[in-house]
Write a protein that holds these residues in place. Structure first.
Motif, PDB file in Angstrom:
ATOM      1  N   TYR A 128       0.838  -1.201   0.000  1.00 50.91           N
ATOM      2  CA  TYR A 128       0.000   0.000   0.000  1.00 50.91           C
ATOM      3  C   TYR A 128       0.876   1.256   0.000  1.00 50.91           C
ATOM      4  O   TYR A 128       0.683   2.168  -0.797  1.00 50.91           O
ATOM      5  N   HIS A 129       1.845   1.280   0.906  1.00 51.61           N
ATOM      6  CA  HIS A 129       2.688   2.478   1.010  1.00 51.61           C
ATOM      7  C   HIS A 129       3.624   2.620  -0.186  1.00 51.61           C
ATOM      8  O   HIS A 129       4.008   3.738  -0.532  1.00 51.61           O
TER       9      HIS A 129
ATOM     10  N   ALA B 189       2.648   1.890  -3.293  1.00 51.12           N
ATOM     11  CA  ALA B 189       1.764   2.517  -4.289  1.00 51.12           C
ATOM     12  C   ALA B 189       1.471   3.965  -3.912  1.00 51.12           C
ATOM     13  O   ALA B 189       1.484   4.862  -4.767  1.00 51.12           O
ATOM     14  N   LEU B 190       1.225   4.217  -2.636  1.00 55.28           N
ATOM     15  CA  LEU B 190       0.930   5.567  -2.163  1.00 55.28           C
ATOM     16  C   LEU B 190       2.116   6.500  -2.392  1.00 55.28           C
ATOM     17  O   LEU B 190       1.971   7.591  -2.942  1.00 55.28           O
ATOM     18  N   SER B 191       3.297   6.062  -1.977  1.00 58.23           N
ATOM     19  CA  SER B 191       4.470   6.919  -2.119  1.00 58.23           C
ATOM     20  C   SER B 191       4.784   7.174  -3.589  1.00 58.23           C
ATOM     21  O   SER B 191       5.158   8.294  -3.954  1.00 58.23           O
ATOM     22  N   ALA B 192       4.587   6.158  -4.435  1.00 57.27           N
ATOM     23  CA  ALA B 192       4.813   6.364  -5.870  1.00 57.27           C
ATOM     24  C   ALA B 192       3.850   7.416  -6.420  1.00 57.27           C
ATOM     25  O   ALA B 192       4.230   8.251  -7.246  1.00 57.27           O
ATOM     26  N   SER B 193       2.605   7.403  -5.935  1.00 54.80           N
ATOM     27  CA  SER B 193       1.618   8.406  -6.363  1.00 54.80           C
ATOM     28  C   SER B 193       2.024   9.814  -5.946  1.00 54.80           C
ATOM     29  O   SER B 193       1.630  10.790  -6.574  1.00 54.80           O
ATOM     30  N   MET B 194       2.811   9.902  -4.878  1.00 53.03           N
ATOM     31  CA  MET B 194       3.261  11.193  -4.376  1.00 53.03           C
ATOM     32  C   MET B 194       4.632  11.591  -4.930  1.00 53.03           C
ATOM     33  O   MET B 194       5.130  12.668  -4.630  1.00 53.03           O
ATOM     34  N   GLY B 195       5.251  10.700  -5.688  1.00 54.93           N
ATOM     35  CA  GLY B 195       6.586  10.970  -6.206  1.00 54.93           C
ATOM     36  C   GLY B 195       7.663  10.815  -5.146  1.00 54.93           C
ATOM     37  O   GLY B 195       8.698  11.478  -5.197  1.00 54.93           O
TER      38      GLY B 195
ATOM     39  N   GLU C  60       7.875   8.903   2.452  1.00 52.58           N
ATOM     40  CA  GLU C  60       6.443   9.044   2.774  1.00 52.58           C
ATOM     41  C   GLU C  60       6.186   8.766   4.251  1.00 52.58           C
ATOM     42  O   GLU C  60       5.438   9.481   4.912  1.00 52.58           O
TER      43      GLU C  60
ATOM     44  N   PHE D 150      -2.290  15.707  -1.053  1.00 54.79           N
ATOM     45  CA  PHE D 150      -2.389  14.266  -1.283  1.00 54.79           C
ATOM     46  C   PHE D 150      -3.395  13.574  -0.363  1.00 54.79           C
ATOM     47  O   PHE D 150      -3.501  12.348  -0.360  1.00 54.79           O
TER      48      PHE D 150
ATOM     49  N   LEU E  38      -5.713  10.649  -1.445  1.00 51.43           N
ATOM     50  CA  LEU E  38      -5.146   9.318  -1.669  1.00 51.43           C
ATOM     51  C   LEU E  38      -5.446   8.361  -0.519  1.00 51.43           C
ATOM     52  O   LEU E  38      -5.421   7.151  -0.699  1.00 51.43           O
TER      53      LEU E  38
END
Length: 166
Positions: free
Chosen positions: A27-28, A30-36, A42, A107, A110
């Motif tokens: 999960y983290h 995918a989340l961190s990738a979404s945030m760059g 993250e 963010f 998300l």
């Protein structure tokens, strides 16, 4: 409970803990990738959001990461505009790290899916059960932070001496 039943239960508990750990990492990721961001970046932002401005040394203590790792991590977060280093107004010799709330707040959406699912999960438990779960999670987090600190102190390739539990 019979010894065999307890052994089975402990085995299932370890497996469930590993499954939860894997789900959290994915999960983290995918989340961190979404945030760059990288996952450690993250999670450091999460720490700063929960605990407020901290010094680099305080981040080292709370994460168990090596000081050099935290310095590089903060450099990256600052370069990406998520944190800033500022002089502590109470002690100008100290430098504290604070998040840029506007940048991080962008963010928030998300997290909606996870927060909704967790609230639905919590609704199925009594207050007493929730208190027990809370106690377990706090203790498990402390055990994991201690294990992280042990690994951070170990030389590369050195066995840190802790069993694999999650």
């Amino acid at each position: 409970m019979a010894s065999e039943d307890r052994e089975r239960l402990l085995t299932e508990l370890h497996e469930a803990g590993r499954a939860l750990s894997n789900a959290a990492v994915m999960y983290h990721s995918a989340l961190s990738a979404s945030m760059g961001l990288g996952m450690t970046e993250e999670k450091t932002l999460d720490l700063l959001e929960r605990e407020g401005p901290l010094t680099a040394g305080e981040i080292v203590k709370r994460t168990g990461l090596a000081p050099a790792s935290v310095s590089g991590l903060l450099d990256r977060l600052e370069h990406k505009g998520f944190v800033r280093r500022v002089r502590d107004p109470a002690d100008r010799r100290r430098v504290i790290v604070e998040i840029d709330r506007d940048r991080v707040g962008a963010f928030d959406e998300l997290f909606t899916g996870l927060v909704t699912r967790l609230n639905e999960l919590y609704a199925g438990y009594t207050d007493e059960q929730l208190a027990l779960i809370l106690d377990f999670l706090r203790r498990a987090a402390r055990a994991q932070r201690e294990a992280t600190a042990e690994l951070s102190r170990a030389e590369p390739g050195e066995d840190a001496g802790s069993p694999r539990v999650g």
